[in-house]
Write an enzyme that holds these catalytic residues in place. Sequence first.
Site, PDB file in Angstrom:
ATOM      1  N   ASP A 203       0.884  -1.159   0.000  1.00 55.99           N
ATOM      2  CA  ASP A 203       0.000   0.000   0.000  1.00 55.99           C
ATOM      3  C   ASP A 203       0.923   1.211   0.000  1.00 55.99           C
ATOM      4  OD1 ASP A 203      -1.614   2.150   0.634  1.00 55.99           O
ATOM      5  OD2 ASP A 203      -2.870   1.030   2.027  1.00 55.99           O
ATOM      6  N   HIS A 204       0.936   1.975  -1.113  1.00 53.31           N
ATOM      7  CA  HIS A 204       1.912   3.069  -1.221  1.00 53.31           C
ATOM      8  C   HIS A 204       1.722   4.122  -0.129  1.00 53.31           C
ATOM      9  CE1 HIS A 204      -1.390   4.688  -3.909  1.00 53.31           C
ATOM     10  NE2 HIS A 204      -1.205   5.704  -3.081  1.00 53.31           N
ATOM     11  N   HIS A 266      -5.833   2.423   2.823  1.00 54.88           N
ATOM     12  CA  HIS A 266      -4.963   3.476   3.341  1.00 54.88           C
ATOM     13  C   HIS A 266      -5.315   3.844   4.785  1.00 54.88           C
ATOM     14  CE1 HIS A 266      -3.462   3.782  -0.594  1.00 54.88           C
ATOM     15  NE2 HIS A 266      -4.241   4.719  -1.074  1.00 54.88           N
TER      16      HIS A 266
END
Length: 394
Positions: A203-204, A266
């Site tokens: 997950d960036h 996120h």
Amino acid sequence: MLDSKHTFKSIGLESQGSSPASAPCIMVIFGASGDLTKRLLVPALYNLACDGLLCDNFAVIGVAITEMDTAEFRSRMSSDQDGIRKFHTRKNFDEAVWDKLVSRIHYQTTHFDQLEDFVRLRDKVAELDKAMHTEGNVLFYFATAPSFFGQLCENLHHAGFKQGKGWQRIIMEKPFGSDLASARRLNQAVLKHWSEKQIYRIDHYLGKETVQNLLAFRFSNGMFEPLWNRNFIDSIQFNVSEEVDVGTRGGYYVGAGVLRDMMQNHMFQMLSYLCMEPPASFAPDPIRDEKAKLLSSVRVYKAQQVAENFVRGQYGPSYDDSGTMVKPGYRQATNVDPQSAIETFAAGKFYIDNWRWEGVPIYLRSGKALWKRGTEIVVEFKKAPQAIFSGTTV
């Protein structure tokens, strides 16, 4: 309060100078014509280069179905309006560093369903490997919709990429499926030809300074840990605001919406970092285990409770004083159904049913096309008794 604009230390803004440079490799970015590449991946590579953390034996191949050549791709990535000069996070832009980095960025049009394109890509990788002395190491970054993951893994295998002398690694961007069943199907497709040790599901958002600071904020401050529970904390709020609208990503967003695009991944990552129990160590597995325990304790609402604890909305068009539309709303965006009910804003109240957090409301809010851009976490402690201040203006 933690705010993405006021962090304790940012690797991107101030290098520590103590980490070794990356290993030699070629990075192949699938979906390179999309927003993720120009907004996050290329600025991240630029930061590594500025900090001396990017090996000289390194090259990038951008891959997408969009027809363009290397010169056009480099021009896009260098653009003042929509490239590195807009999205970099440094205090000052270093032209020399960028010129050196962009000279190592290449592009190849590739259709994901055509094996012959992957064979051509393999030949391009071999050519750059020889020129850049990258020791056969290849990093594949899937910045695409998850529906392509299995197909990409299949074609990479049949094109012969696993036969190289170096290591081969695959990074997969979120979201990884839309539910448990689809995630399991994706895993089966991915692991059919590639081993688990080669796969990195990421997950960036975990690379953002705000998120990186959470563990240090919690576990390096002895003042906070005794107070980090339902006895002292009144509520917790997570706010992720985006100024940008959906733009040209309507085709992707129709299957996601803000709930899947932001909240379920996120924002739940931030929630788990902030609220999980202390891990046995900072090794990956203990942190993962504690995050999993925390997420399994999040209360699951019944249908009626969802309506009581959530609101959803869409941004509409903007008009000037004469009534002329100056900015389209979500339903006017490209590839969006004019009757779409997909949410671009959502706010919800959650509870964690465990001993530490029982009864503490946790609010998550996120949306696109808002008045500001920022990520913030507000931890509100219970108010002190007001008896001594009665009759005053305090």
